[in-house]
Motif scaffolding. Structure first.
Motif, PDB file in Angstrom:
ATOM      1  N   PRO A  41       2.757   3.460   4.563  1.00 12.78           N
ATOM      2  CA  PRO A  41       1.956   4.583   4.076  1.00 12.78           C
ATOM      3  C   PRO A  41       0.478   4.242   3.861  1.00 12.78           C
ATOM      4  O   PRO A  41      -0.024   4.227   2.734  1.00 12.78           O
ATOM      5  CB  PRO A  41       2.657   4.981   2.769  1.00 12.78           C
ATOM      6  CG  PRO A  41       3.288   3.722   2.285  1.00 12.78           C
ATOM      7  CD  PRO A  41       3.692   2.982   3.525  1.00 12.78           C
ATOM      8  N   MET A  42      -0.196   3.974   4.960  1.00 18.15           N
ATOM      9  CA  MET A  42      -1.640   3.697   4.901  1.00 18.15           C
ATOM     10  C   MET A  42      -2.406   5.019   4.899  1.00 18.15           C
ATOM     11  O   MET A  42      -2.104   5.922   5.679  1.00 18.15           O
ATOM     12  CB  MET A  42      -2.086   2.885   6.109  1.00 18.15           C
ATOM     13  CG  MET A  42      -1.466   1.510   6.169  1.00 18.15           C
ATOM     14  SD  MET A  42      -2.092   0.434   4.897  1.00 18.15           S
ATOM     15  CE  MET A  42      -3.070  -0.667   5.857  1.00 18.15           C
ATOM     16  N   VAL A  43      -3.385   5.116   4.023  1.00 16.82           N
ATOM     17  CA  VAL A  43      -4.276   6.263   3.950  1.00 16.82           C
ATOM     18  C   VAL A  43      -5.691   5.706   3.882  1.00 16.82           C
ATOM     19  O   VAL A  43      -6.006   4.925   2.974  1.00 16.82           O
ATOM     20  CB  VAL A  43      -3.978   7.148   2.721  1.00 16.82           C
ATOM     21  CG1 VAL A  43      -4.996   8.270   2.606  1.00 16.82           C
ATOM     22  CG2 VAL A  43      -2.563   7.706   2.792  1.00 16.82           C
ATOM     23  N   GLU A  44      -6.499   6.069   4.869  1.00 20.80           N
ATOM     24  CA  GLU A  44      -7.888   5.619   4.934  1.00 20.80           C
ATOM     25  C   GLU A  44      -7.999   4.098   4.823  1.00 20.80           C
ATOM     26  O   GLU A  44      -8.830   3.567   4.084  1.00 20.80           O
ATOM     27  CB  GLU A  44      -8.735   6.318   3.874  1.00 20.80           C
ATOM     28  CG  GLU A  44      -8.798   7.824   4.099  1.00 20.80           C
ATOM     29  CD  GLU A  44      -9.622   8.565   3.052  1.00 20.80           C
ATOM     30  OE1 GLU A  44     -10.204   7.929   2.147  1.00 20.80           O
ATOM     31  OE2 GLU A  44      -9.668   9.800   3.155  1.00 20.80           O
ATOM     32  N   GLY A  45      -7.116   3.402   5.535  1.00 25.13           N
ATOM     33  CA  GLY A  45      -7.185   1.948   5.615  1.00 25.13           C
ATOM     34  C   GLY A  45      -6.582   1.188   4.450  1.00 25.13           C
ATOM     35  O   GLY A  45      -6.650  -0.032   4.408  1.00 25.13           O
ATOM     36  N   LYS A  46      -5.996   1.912   3.481  1.00 24.15           N
ATOM     37  CA  LYS A  46      -5.394   1.250   2.316  1.00 24.15           C
ATOM     38  C   LYS A  46      -3.971   1.740   2.130  1.00 24.15           C
ATOM     39  O   LYS A  46      -3.658   2.900   2.419  1.00 24.15           O
ATOM     40  CB  LYS A  46      -6.186   1.565   1.038  1.00 24.15           C
ATOM     41  CG  LYS A  46      -7.589   1.036   1.006  1.00 24.15           C
ATOM     42  CD  LYS A  46      -8.236   1.400  -0.312  1.00 24.15           C
ATOM     43  CE  LYS A  46      -9.677   0.941  -0.340  1.00 24.15           C
ATOM     44  NZ  LYS A  46     -10.354   1.365  -1.561  1.00 24.15           N
ATOM     45  N   LEU A  47      -3.136   0.860   1.594  1.00 25.92           N
ATOM     46  CA  LEU A  47      -1.777   1.256   1.275  1.00 25.92           C
ATOM     47  C   LEU A  47      -1.822   2.300   0.169  1.00 25.92           C
ATOM     48  O   LEU A  47      -2.439   2.086  -0.876  1.00 25.92           O
ATOM     49  CB  LEU A  47      -0.979   0.025   0.841  1.00 25.92           C
ATOM     50  CG  LEU A  47       0.515   0.080   1.020  1.00 25.92           C
ATOM     51  CD1 LEU A  47       0.916   0.407   2.446  1.00 25.92           C
ATOM     52  CD2 LEU A  47       1.125  -1.235   0.613  1.00 25.92           C
ATOM     53  N   HIS A  48      -1.218   3.446   0.406  1.00 26.41           N
ATOM     54  CA  HIS A  48      -1.257   4.571  -0.525  1.00 26.41           C
ATOM     55  C   HIS A  48      -0.554   4.255  -1.835  1.00 26.41           C
ATOM     56  O   HIS A  48      -1.018   4.635  -2.910  1.00 26.41           O
ATOM     57  CB  HIS A  48      -0.636   5.796   0.144  1.00 26.41           C
ATOM     58  CG  HIS A  48      -0.780   7.051  -0.620  1.00 26.41           C
ATOM     59  ND1 HIS A  48       0.280   7.674  -1.225  1.00 26.41           N
ATOM     60  CD2 HIS A  48      -1.866   7.809  -0.892  1.00 26.41           C
ATOM     61  CE1 HIS A  48      -0.145   8.765  -1.831  1.00 26.41           C
ATOM     62  NE2 HIS A  48      -1.439   8.873  -1.649  1.00 26.41           N
ATOM     63  N   GLN A  49       0.577   3.543  -1.744  1.00 27.18           N
ATOM     64  CA  GLN A  49       1.331   3.168  -2.931  1.00 27.18           C
ATOM     65  C   GLN A  49       2.126   1.917  -2.604  1.00 27.18           C
ATOM     66  O   GLN A  49       2.470   1.675  -1.455  1.00 27.18           O
ATOM     67  CB  GLN A  49       2.273   4.309  -3.333  1.00 27.18           C
ATOM     68  CG  GLN A  49       2.705   4.271  -4.762  1.00 27.18           C
ATOM     69  CD  GLN A  49       3.215   5.622  -5.248  1.00 27.18           C
ATOM     70  OE1 GLN A  49       3.378   6.565  -4.487  1.00 27.18           O
ATOM     71  NE2 GLN A  49       3.474   5.713  -6.532  1.00 27.18           N
ATOM     72  N   THR A  50       2.419   1.124  -3.618  1.00 28.39           N
ATOM     73  CA  THR A  50       3.202  -0.090  -3.431  1.00 28.39           C
ATOM     74  C   THR A  50       4.412  -0.051  -4.357  1.00 28.39           C
ATOM     75  O   THR A  50       4.502   0.798  -5.241  1.00 28.39           O
ATOM     76  CB  THR A  50       2.373  -1.354  -3.743  1.00 28.39           C
ATOM     77  OG1 THR A  50       1.938  -1.294  -5.109  1.00 28.39           O
ATOM     78  CG2 THR A  50       1.172  -1.485  -2.829  1.00 28.39           C
ATOM     79  N   GLY A  51       5.322  -0.978  -4.139  1.00 28.34           N
ATOM     80  CA  GLY A  51       6.445  -1.129  -5.052  1.00 28.34           C
ATOM     81  C   GLY A  51       7.789  -0.833  -4.415  1.00 28.34           C
ATOM     82  O   GLY A  51       7.891  -0.575  -3.222  1.00 28.34           O
ATOM     83  N   LYS A  52       8.807  -0.891  -5.274  1.00 26.14           N
ATOM     84  CA  LYS A  52      10.179  -0.701  -4.838  1.00 26.14           C
ATOM     85  C   LYS A  52      10.758   0.583  -5.427  1.00 26.14           C
ATOM     86  O   LYS A  52      10.495   0.933  -6.578  1.00 26.14           O
ATOM     87  CB  LYS A  52      11.043  -1.873  -5.291  1.00 26.14           C
ATOM     88  CG  LYS A  52      10.768  -3.151  -4.541  1.00 26.14           C
ATOM     89  CD  LYS A  52      11.822  -4.194  -4.864  1.00 26.14           C
ATOM     90  CE  LYS A  52      11.647  -5.495  -4.147  1.00 26.14           C
ATOM     91  NZ  LYS A  52      10.417  -5.768  -3.486  1.00 26.14           N
ATOM     92  N   LEU A  53      11.602   1.230  -4.621  1.00 26.20           N
ATOM     93  CA  LEU A  53      12.326   2.392  -5.092  1.00 26.20           C
ATOM     94  C   LEU A  53      13.396   1.935  -6.076  1.00 26.20           C
ATOM     95  O   LEU A  53      14.058   0.923  -5.859  1.00 26.20           O
ATOM     96  CB  LEU A  53      12.974   3.135  -3.925  1.00 26.20           C
ATOM     97  CG  LEU A  53      12.075   4.131  -3.183  1.00 26.20           C
ATOM     98  CD1 LEU A  53      11.752   5.325  -4.041  1.00 26.20           C
ATOM     99  CD2 LEU A  53      10.841   3.518  -2.603  1.00 26.20           C
ATOM    100  N   GLY A  54      13.520   2.674  -7.152  1.00 20.00           N
ATOM    101  CA  GLY A  54      14.487   2.312  -8.176  1.00 20.00           C
ATOM    102  C   GLY A  54      13.917   1.386  -9.230  1.00 20.00           C
ATOM    103  O   GLY A  54      14.576   1.093 -10.225  1.00 20.00           O
ATOM    104  N   VAL A  55      12.680   0.919  -9.029  1.00 22.67           N
ATOM    105  CA  VAL A  55      11.993   0.087 -10.022  1.00 22.67           C
ATOM    106  C   VAL A  55      10.647   0.730 -10.342  1.00 22.67           C
ATOM    107  O   VAL A  55      10.384   1.115 -11.474  1.00 22.67           O
ATOM    108  CB  VAL A  55      11.776  -1.363  -9.514  1.00 22.67           C
ATOM    109  CG1 VAL A  55      10.987  -2.176 -10.523  1.00 22.67           C
ATOM    110  CG2 VAL A  55      13.093  -2.036  -9.193  1.00 22.67           C
TER     111      VAL A  55
END
Length: 152
Positions: A41-55
């Motif tokens: 999920p890159m938006v304008e050259g940056k990862l839009h969000q990070t992390g794990k589902l369920g955490v």
């Protein structure tokens, strides 16, 4: 209505294709098939969000990230084909979900990508799919999507 017009009607903007972050190409065409590399999920050259589902993220947040990934995959298809009306069918989507060990809603997260593809391509956007839980994804992305498309 063209897929590009449908994207605009959805209030979305087709982004420029995401540049590969390692030793691979964004798409490969063989015969009537185009394979996209996994899109995070890159938006304008940056990862839009990070992390794990369920955490770090819930199902709805994961669906939104899967939607961004799918839009990036569609952008890669457009870069390969010139126009999205050349897509005859989205054959398959593979959705990788960075998940906590007890998280089992990968299919619901993957619906974010699948729903976008159906909205953009109509019947031709309905596809076979795998939704796979993984321990980690590149750059700590929560979701990654790859597509196989049949093209004219």
């Amino acid at each position: 209505m063209t897929p590009e017009q449908k994207i605009e009607e959805l209030g979305l903007t087709l982004p420029p294709p995401v540049a590969p972050v390692a030793s691979y190409v964004a798409t490969v065409r063989t015969g009537d098939l185009v394979y996209t590399s996994g899109q995070v999920p890159m938006v304008e050259g940056k990862l839009h969000q990070t992390g794990k589902l369920g955490v770090d993220l819930g199902v709805e947040e994961g669906q939104a990230q899967a939607r961004v990934c799918a839009l990036n995959a569609v952008a890669a298809l457009k870069a390969e084909l010139g126009e999205l009306s050349r897509v005859r069918r989205i054959v398959k989507a593979v959705v990788f979900v960075a998940s906590a060990p007890d998280f089992t809603a990968q299919p619901q997260v993957a619906n974010g990508a699948s729903d976008l593809l159906a909205e953009v391509f109509g019947e031709q956007g309905k596809h076979a799919r795998s939704a796979v839980g993984v321990a980690a994804l590149p750059l700590d992305a929560p979701v990654e999507v790859e597509l196989i498309a049949e093209v004219a």
